[in-house]
Design an enzyme around this catalytic site. Structure first.
Site, PDB file in Angstrom:
ATOM      1  N   GLU A 159     -39.771   4.918   0.796  1.00  0.00           N
ATOM      2  CA  GLU A 159     -38.464   4.297   0.564  1.00  0.00           C
ATOM      3  C   GLU A 159     -37.690   4.177   1.882  1.00  0.00           C
ATOM      4  OE1 GLU A 159     -36.392   6.005  -2.818  1.00  0.00           O
ATOM      5  OE2 GLU A 159     -38.017   5.427  -4.168  1.00  0.00           O
ATOM      6  N   GLU A 168     -44.492   5.442  -7.559  1.00  0.00           N
ATOM      7  CA  GLU A 168     -43.471   6.226  -8.268  1.00  0.00           C
ATOM      8  C   GLU A 168     -43.088   5.416  -9.500  1.00  0.00           C
ATOM      9  OE1 GLU A 168     -40.143   7.979  -6.184  1.00  0.00           O
ATOM     10  OE2 GLU A 168     -41.378   8.327  -4.392  1.00  0.00           O
ATOM     11  N   GLU A 197     -43.970  16.391  -5.314  1.00  0.00           N
ATOM     12  CA  GLU A 197     -43.021  16.481  -4.197  1.00  0.00           C
ATOM     13  C   GLU A 197     -42.465  17.899  -4.118  1.00  0.00           C
ATOM     14  OE1 GLU A 197     -39.877  13.575  -4.455  1.00  0.00           O
ATOM     15  OE2 GLU A 197     -39.159  14.049  -2.433  1.00  0.00           O
TER      16      GLU A 197
END
Ligand code: AHR
Length: 537
Positions: free
Chosen positions: A207, A341, A59
């Site tokens: 998310e 994740e 990320e």
């Protein structure tokens, strides 16, 4: 592509149940002198352990990308087109199958057009999720694809559903994959990349129940359908069997909020039409004992060691819970559960920017990684992809860098030792190892998986959670006769031992001696260790 379904679910459930049984029934601890009988039944094979279970996540966060992967072509740090050579060499050795990029929370604020074109002419933005720092966009789509090519991995691209539009995401895919001379195809060619890229996996948001837009399940599902419909892959090589797989946002924890989310997405999936489709459901699950007071990643004792390992074993229950819901709507297991994740999340290292999620990586993390990889292996019929967070300098990373310095973490070595398990066929393993107890925590003392690799070689992994007691194991093999064995162990003097730039070899795998007599293999497994053995037949 390995997100296809397998018809071996019953056996995988049997493996999972067996493991729980072995862990639960045995309450009397075998003494250190006892030999533990471990048997591998090579006559019963489970679902393939996909190579994608060993995936990574990168990320735009702290020094994950900038400093970790990207130093720029003008850097004194040896690089190829701006990408660190030392990092590429290290990652090639662990055969990274795929990398999820550009986020994380960052993905839902990422506007891809800022990240293409000549250096110096790119949009400069901010990274409000992670420290509010400047995002120079020097590492964009073409640099990501170059990085993937250098390490030999596939692209898992997450599109911006939270603050972007279906049109923006569709145009990004056109830029990456179109082969016909459209405006975006020509832009890509002008940027030096005439051939279309392969995008193996597409994440539809991140998310979305929180940083991705605080959506309700129903709102997310209506957005997800639109993106699934219009964000197309045009690469001619991906139109037939090798299609891009689309992964929907899934649960982020334990409890009704998350089971409701999975129910809703899976129900929608069951009713999907020709015009939209998904192939995977994402799940995020970090190992954290207390979010408000996160544990330290270094300088801890046995209590914190035991607490973290207890916590991490909840991964099994979480997968079982969400797999059961998926089974209701998708009994053929066409949809993959993608744990994209996972890993340990500790307090940021003192003196570091708290928004950069910098933490150390110790022997505890190596053991934690092995336990999770084994859980994924036992759920291989449904868990066909996973991405540890994150690849470099962020959370439970493979690599830490500081300027030109680089060190490989204990977790890195677990991924290296597990390379033979990529696309392997698992076998049933039974053993009676007793328990490890500390304070009021009791855990299964040992964990193990066994599998046959693509060349037919048999591999056994044994994790000894107990930090004080070694384990002597006698391995019997139903279906084959062992002729010899070689292996290596990852352990260190203390549970909080780490590798540093000055002392990089404290936690590194060492060869072990093995004994094979009358077809039986004897192993001495060190306390607090991860051991991988290859068995010659
Ligand atoms: O990995 C760090 C963050 O954790 C990701 O950006 C987000 O998806 C998750 O909450």
């Amino acid at each position: 592509m390995t997100l296809t379904s397998h018809n071996k679910s019953a056996f995988s459930h049997f493996l999972a149940a067996l493991f729980i049984l072995v862990s639960a029934v045995v309450t009397v601890r075998a003494s250190a002198e006892d030999k533990i009988e471990l048997s591998i039944d090579t006559t019963q094979a489970g679902a393939t352990i996909s190579h994608n279970v060993f995936g990574q996540f990168a990320e735009h966060l702290g020094h994950g990308i900038y400093g970790g992967i990207w130093v720029g072509p003008d850097s004194k740090i040896p690089n190829t087109r701006g990408i660190r050579n030392d990092v590429v060499t290290a990652l090639r050795a662990i055969r990274v199958p795929d990398i999820r990029w550009p986020g994380g929370c960052f993905a839902d604020e990422y506007h891809w057009h800022n990240g293409i074109g000549p250096a110096g002419k790119r949009g400069v933005t901010l990274n409000p999720n992670w420290g509010g720092v400047i995002e120079p966009n020097s590492f964009g789509t073409d640099e990501f694809m170059d990085f993937l090519r250098q390490i030999g991995a596939e692209a898992y691209v997450s599109v911006n559903i939270g603050s972007g539009t279906p049109r923006e995401a569709a145009e990004w895919l056109e830029y990456m994959t179109a082969a016909k001379p459209t405006t975006f195809e020509k832009e890509r060619a002008a940027n030096g990349h005439p051939a279309p890229y392969k995008v193996a996996f597409l994440g539809l948001g991140n998310e979305s129940w929180d940083c991705g837009g605080n959506m309700t399940p129903d709102y997310y599902i209506s957005q997800m359908k639109i993106y699934s419909r219009f964000v197309r892959n045009y690469n001619p090589a991906q139109q037939d069997k090798d299609q891009m797989l689309k992964i929907a946002v899934g649960p982020g924890g334990d409890g009704p909020r998350w089971t409701d989310w999975t129910e809703a997405v899976m129900k929608a999936y069951q009713q999907h039409t020709w015009s939209w489709d998904i192939n995977g459901l994402s799940m995020h699950n970090y190992t954290v004992v207390n979010w408000a007071h996160k544990f330290a990643s270094e300088g801890f004792g046995e209590t914190e060691y035991a607490q973290m390992l207890k916590e991490t074993l909840n991964m099994d229950k979480l997968i079982a819970t969400h797999s059961a819901i998926m089974d209701k709507y998708d009994p053929e297991k066409k949809m993959a559960l993608v744990v994209d994740e996972w890993g340990a999340w500790y307090a940021a290292l003192p003196g570091s920017n708290p928004g950069f999620l910098v933490q150390q990586n110790s022997l505890r993390d190596a053991i934690l990684a092995a336990l999770n990889l084994n859980i994924f292996a036992r759920h291989a019929d449904r868990v066909r992809m996973a991405n540890i967070a994150q690849i470099i300098n962020v959370l439970q990373s493979m690599i830490l860098t500081d300027g030109s310095k680089m060190v490989l973490t204990p977790t890195y070595y677990v991924f290296e030792m597990y390379v033979p398990f990529q696309d392997s066929t698992p076998f049933s393993v039974t053993f009676d190892a007793g328990t490890y107890s500390h304070d009021n925590i009791t855990l299964p003392r040992l964990d193990a998986i066994a599998a046959k690799d693509k060349t037919g070689k048999l591999w056994l992994e044994v994790t000894n959670v107990d930090p004080k007691e070694a384990a002597d194991i006698e391995v019997t093999l139903a279906g084959i006769t062992a002729k010899g064995a070689t292996g290596e162990t990852l352990t260190a003097p203390k549970v909080d031992s780490i590798n540093t730039f000055d002392a990089p070899n404290t936690v590194t795998p060492k060869a072990i001696s093995t004994k094979v007599e009358d077809g039986k293999l004897t192993l001495h497994i060190e306390p607090k260790s991860v051991t991988v053995v290859s068995i010659e037949q």
